[in-house]
Design a protein around this motif. Structure first.
Motif, PDB file in Angstrom:
ATOM      1  N   GLN A   1       0.829  -1.208   0.000  1.00  0.00           N
ATOM      2  CA  GLN A   1       0.000   0.000   0.000  1.00  0.00           C
ATOM      3  C   GLN A   1       0.862   1.255   0.000  1.00  0.00           C
ATOM      4  OE1 GLN A   1      -2.261  -0.880   3.525  1.00  0.00           O
ATOM      5  NE2 GLN A   1      -3.812  -2.048   2.437  1.00  0.00           N
TER       6      GLN A   1
ATOM      7  N   GLU B   1       5.709  -2.481  -6.127  1.00  0.00           N
ATOM      8  CA  GLU B   1       4.425  -3.006  -5.669  1.00  0.00           C
ATOM      9  C   GLU B   1       4.424  -4.535  -5.736  1.00  0.00           C
ATOM     10  OE1 GLU B   1       1.268  -1.262  -7.917  1.00  0.00           O
ATOM     11  OE2 GLU B   1       2.035   0.791  -7.666  1.00  0.00           O
TER      12      GLU B   1
ATOM     13  N   ARG C   1       2.139   1.884  -3.528  1.00  0.00           N
ATOM     14  CA  ARG C   1       1.113   2.447  -4.405  1.00  0.00           C
ATOM     15  C   ARG C   1       0.855   3.911  -4.078  1.00  0.00           C
ATOM     16  NH1 ARG C   1      -0.775  -2.867  -3.587  1.00  0.00           N
ATOM     17  NH2 ARG C   1      -0.806  -4.000  -5.563  1.00  0.00           N
ATOM     18  N   ARG C   2       0.776   4.232  -2.799  1.00  0.00           N
ATOM     19  CA  ARG C   2       0.470   5.606  -2.401  1.00  0.00           C
ATOM     20  C   ARG C   2       1.544   6.580  -2.848  1.00  0.00           C
ATOM     21  NH1 ARG C   2       1.897   8.826   1.551  1.00  0.00           N
ATOM     22  NH2 ARG C   2       3.027   7.192   2.690  1.00  0.00           N
TER      23      ARG C   2
END
Length: 329
Positions: A248, A260, A251-252
């Motif tokens: 996460q 990822e 991705r952020r």
């Protein structure tokens, strides 16, 4: 950008002990005296780098260092002298549980405060902090699963079969592009980091070196095979939830598809590995050698202790707005 090269250069020394070992490996000076080792901080820069240098001879070695140094009897005696205070410190400071079941049950409980490194990177970490995390962990992940393979000849039956099954996955299930060390190198490339094996040794702190030295220590000693299984179990049991948070974070922050993928792969794979490790590797070992119960528990405790020290260092630096590295990545 380099690939995963076979032999890294020798690093810079961090004190008299590591300087002496580097000189010895270059055939330009004597090994350190035992008195110097006795007065060194067991978890400090100098001793941890010295141990790392000795252990790395059993992996890929160093450029321009004779491969025969791996079994140099004088160097092995120094390595044993370095290992003693490291192991004694861990037995004194890290031992919490007497039995494996207690130690493993505690691992299955996620901290309610969500204050770990993966929580920080998921919720508020910036790309520069993710790059630092990858640089520090590269010393571990670019040899991921290698020291655990050393325990295979020391196991039999269900424990050996379970361990081999998990290691097969770690080494890509027969595909070079899926070897987990290769996947981590791809993650580093996404983060514009140098992927050469051992490149960030000079930048990594003693907290990171100690986590790598621990698995080398356990892996190279048959007498510590139970502790190695405890270390392996700790890694596999805690990996899946932490990897989910790190995926996460990637991705952020827009870290990249390979970044990822590395953590996505560990979410799925390690959820399966956890069951195999608990049911087959740990239970199989203790069914055959119940006297190793305390050793497995120690392996869990020592791994947790050193990982917590690394997390404390990383978070302390980042929350102060400072770099966690000894030099820029």
């Amino acid at each position: 950008m380099n690939d995963i090269t076979p032999e890294p250069a020798l690093p810079s020394a961090r004190g008299r002990i590591s300087a002496a070992i580097i000189a010895y490996l270059r055939s330009t000076g004597p090994l350190p005296h035992s008195r110097e080792i006795l007065t060194a901080a067991p978890l400090g820069d100098d001793l941890q780098l010295a141990l790392y240098l000795c252990y790395e001879l059993h992996y890929r070695g160093f450029a321009d260092v004779d491969a025969d140094r791996e079994w140099d009897p004088d160097l092995l005696r120094v390595r044993a002298a370095l290992e003693r205070p490291f192991l004694d410190t861990l037995r004194d400071a890290a031992t919490v549980h007497k039995h494996t079941d207690e130690a493993l049950e505690e691992l299955l409980v996620e901290p309610v405060d969500g204050s770990g490194v993966s929580h920080f990177l998921r919720d508020e970490g910036e790309l520069w902090q993710i790059r630092e995390y990858a640089a520090q962990r590269s010393l571990y992940h670019l040899k991921e699963a290698d020291p655990h393979a050393w325990v295979l000849p020391r196991l039999w039956g269900r424990a050996k079969a379970g361990m081999a099954a998990v290691e097969f996955d770690e080494f890509g299930a027969g595909r070079a592009d899926r070897v987990h060390a290769r996947l981590f190198a791809d993650l580093m490339a996404d983060l514009d980091l140098d992927t050469a094996y051992g490149h960030y040794l000079d930048a990594a702190g003693p907290e990171a070196l100690a986590t790598v030295n621990l698995m080398s220590l356990f892996g190279l000693h048959r007498a510590l095979r139970g502790a190695l299984v405890g270390h392996f179990a700790t890694v596999e049991i805690t990996s899946s939830p932490g990897s989910r948070r790190l995926a996460q974070a990637m991705r952020r922050t827009g870290a990249g598809p390979a970044a990822e993928h590395f953590y996505d792969e560990h979410v799925e794979a390690d959820a399966v590995h956890e069951q195999v490790v608990r049911r087959d590797v740990v239970a199989g070992l203790l069914a055959e050698e119940p006297h190793l119960d305390g050793d497995v528990a120690f392996g869990v405790d020592a791994t947790t202790y050193l990982e917590d020290r690394l997390a404390e260092h990383l978070l302390g630096a980042w929350r102060a707005g400072e770099s966690s590295l000894r030099m820029p990545a």
